[in-house]
Design a protein around this motif. Structure first.
Motif, mmCIF file in Angstrom:
data_model
loop_
_atom_site.group_PDB
_atom_site.id
_atom_site.type_symbol
_atom_site.label_atom_id
_atom_site.label_comp_id
_atom_site.label_asym_id
_atom_site.label_seq_id
_atom_site.Cartn_x
_atom_site.Cartn_y
_atom_site.Cartn_z
ATOM 1 N N UNK A 90 0.799 -1.061 -0.005
ATOM 2 C CA UNK A 90 0.071 0.058 -0.121
ATOM 3 C C UNK A 90 0.697 1.223 -0.029
ATOM 4 N N UNK A 91 -0.011 2.316 -0.166
ATOM 5 C CA UNK A 91 0.864 3.411 -0.218
ATOM 6 C C UNK A 91 0.251 4.482 0.705
ATOM 7 N N UNK A 92 1.259 5.427 1.468
ATOM 8 C CA UNK A 92 0.486 6.318 2.592
ATOM 9 C C UNK A 92 0.947 7.740 1.950
ATOM 10 N N UNK A 93 -0.112 8.790 1.986
ATOM 11 C CA UNK A 93 0.252 10.071 1.378
ATOM 12 C C UNK A 93 -0.003 10.862 2.736
ATOM 13 N N UNK A 94 0.959 11.588 3.189
ATOM 14 C CA UNK A 94 0.926 12.666 4.252
ATOM 15 C C UNK A 94 1.417 13.984 4.044
ATOM 16 N N UNK A 95 0.232 14.863 4.238
ATOM 17 C CA UNK A 95 0.635 16.343 3.909
ATOM 18 C C UNK A 95 1.588 16.931 4.885
ATOM 19 N N UNK A 171 9.833 2.926 1.215
ATOM 20 C CA UNK A 171 10.341 3.530 0.009
ATOM 21 C C UNK A 171 9.603 4.949 0.183
ATOM 22 N N UNK A 172 10.169 5.947 -0.016
ATOM 23 C CA UNK A 172 9.287 7.326 0.062
ATOM 24 C C UNK A 172 9.712 8.382 -0.918
ATOM 25 N N UNK A 212 4.077 17.106 0.865
ATOM 26 C CA UNK A 212 3.538 15.796 0.811
ATOM 27 C C UNK A 212 4.870 14.749 1.022
ATOM 28 N N UNK A 213 4.453 13.755 1.736
ATOM 29 C CA UNK A 213 5.282 12.591 1.869
ATOM 30 C C UNK A 213 4.377 11.379 1.398
ATOM 31 N N UNK A 214 5.044 10.798 0.381
ATOM 32 C CA UNK A 214 4.534 9.640 -0.135
ATOM 33 C C UNK A 214 5.425 8.421 0.172
ATOM 34 N N UNK A 215 4.907 7.325 0.998
ATOM 35 C CA UNK A 215 5.705 6.223 1.364
ATOM 36 C C UNK A 215 4.986 4.880 1.140
ATOM 37 N N UNK A 216 5.669 4.012 0.372
ATOM 38 C CA UNK A 216 5.147 2.819 -0.028
ATOM 39 C C UNK A 216 5.375 1.750 1.316
ATOM 40 N N UNK A 217 4.458 1.068 1.543
ATOM 41 C CA UNK A 217 4.318 -0.032 2.513
ATOM 42 C C UNK A 217 4.402 -1.285 2.206
ATOM 43 N N UNK A 218 4.934 -2.400 2.800
ATOM 44 C CA UNK A 218 4.947 -3.603 2.260
ATOM 45 C C UNK A 218 4.909 -4.548 3.769
ATOM 46 N N UNK A 219 4.374 -5.883 3.377
ATOM 47 C CA UNK A 219 4.366 -6.644 4.863
ATOM 48 C C UNK A 219 5.545 -6.473 5.665
ATOM 49 N N UNK A 220 6.866 -6.224 4.994
ATOM 50 C CA UNK A 220 8.242 -5.975 5.933
ATOM 51 C C UNK A 220 7.997 -5.029 6.918
#
Length: 401
Positions: A90-95, A171-172, A212-220
């Motif tokens: 998933x991705x997480x977007x943070x302003x 990853x961001x 904005x900060x965009x972060x990619x999330x994985x099961x790790x």
């Protein structure tokens, strides 16, 4: 009030060279974030940003817990999300109001804060007997518990990639945008497809020139794994994700909430706010819930254990806020100093029947006067008998003839 903008373009570059470098960075981010392509369902927003699952998956953010530190100049947010669903990534977007520094957060911080703000145990006595006390039978009694600037510089590119890289399992990319539709389009082109209407939720941030900060999330990045389900089982995001820490300049204490308007299910937000004084919300943000105060005071720094927390930001205000109707959220959380630094600590009471020497006081109060009256009557009768005997002594015994 305005927020300070961090960072600067490298000296000696022309505007065209700067744009070329940013576009090159965008290509690198694209290579990092798009691997075999993403087919993404609408985002499940969380309080501080938006969560976007991938691969036609579902992802629900049930609880969000954040520690926020602000000393009047610099704000720091450590956030931990509790998620569920079948998303493999998933991705997480943070302003953020200004250029942010991204780090991994202390995974044990929230356990320590929970111990600081937990209710104290106290005993409270009651007078009259309740269920479970003689002469009643049954269950026992229960204890009680209580703008920055406007618009972008003319001629600036619609979307800038300010920085990108990796951080532990994440990853961001850090982004800036001058047009909400351009930002939504860029995110979509890079695998972060926003749900319908997200551009409108982003518009206030774009107008205030937020980044904005965009972060990619994985099961790790998840605290719980699916390995126990058997070999070969697809790992998914679940449980408590590793906390992330963002640090940025800000002249006001703000916690972004607008993107939660796109959430399709209720959530709970827990906030631990460190500031020079006790804080309160400037205005209600909507969402259908009511903020509950959990703690207010200056805890022992050793009990908190948040390295680098400014000494001036030593007052902790802890609160929880249910958000059963996120679509009605109208603003970000913004905090100001409360009228006083009055301390507050929740109390869990254990109710006990009031006794003296093991004897219920109500028995003494109710039956004590009756007992005293009975004893008094016995003493009075005996003394009356003694006086009568003294006034009329019995005749001497008769002598035999």
């Amino acid at each position: 009030m305005g927020s300070r903008k961090g960072g600067a373009v490298a000296s000696g570059r022309t505007a065209g060279q700067a744009r070329w470098g940013l576009r090159t960075a965008a290509v690198l981010v694209l290579a990092l974030l798009i691997q075999a392509g993403w087919v993404i369902r609408p985002a499940w927003a969380c309080g501080c940003g938006a969560m976007v699952p991938a691969d036609q998956a579902t992802l629900r953010v049930g609880e969000e817990t954040s520690a926020v530190s602000w000393d009047g100049v610099t704000e720091r947010i450590i956030m931990r999300l509790s998620v569920s669903g079948d998303a493999a990534e998933a991705a997480w977007i943070m302003p953020v109001p200004s250029r942010a520094t991204l780090d991994l957060g202390d995974a044990q911080l929230f356990d320590r804060l929970e111990r600081v703000v937990e209710p104290v145990e106290k005993t409270r006595n009651y007078f009259w007997p309740r269920d479970g006390d003689w002469p009643f039978t049954g269950g026992g009694g229960d204890g009680d518990s209580s703008r920055s600037g406007s618009g972008a510089a003319p001629g600036a590119p619609p979307v800038d990639v300010l920085a990108s890289g990796t951080l532990g399992p994440f990853e961001f990319a850090q982004l800036a945008a001058t047009d909400p539709n351009a930002l939504a389009a860029w995110l979509g082109d890079n695998g972060f497809r926003m749900p319908d209407g997200m551009a409108e939720s982003l518009r206030p941030y774009v107008e205030q020139r937020w980044e904005y900060v965009a972060v990619r999330l994985t099961p790790a990045a998840a605290g719980e794994r699916d390995a126990a389900r058997g070999p070969g089982h697809k790992q998914t995001l679940g449980g408590e994700l590793d906390p992330l820490q963002l640090t940025f300049a800000s002249d006001r204490l703000v916690y972004p909430m607008r993107l939660s308007q796109r959430a399709t299910s209720g959530q709970t937000l827990n906030l631990f706010v460190f500031a020079p004084h006790r804080v309160e919300a400037v205005a209600d943000i909507g969402g259908g819930g009511k903020t509950e105060l959990l703690y207010a005071g200056r805890p022992d720094p050793e009990h908190v254990g948040w390295p680098g927390t400014p000494g001036s930001a030593s007052y902790l205000t802890a609160m929880t806020r249910p958000l059963p109707k996120p679509s009605t959220i109208t603003a970000d959380f913004e905090f100001r100093a409360a009228p006083s630094d009055k301390r507050f600590q929740r109390v869990d009471y254990t109710d006990e029947l009031l006794t003296v020497g093991g004897v219920p006081v109500w028995l003494v109060v109710v039956f004590g006067p009756l007992l005293a009256l009975g004893v008094g009557l016995v003493v009075w009768a005996r003394r009356k008998h003694e006086r009568r005997m003294a006034a009329y002594p019995p005749p001497p015994p008769l002598r035999p003839l």
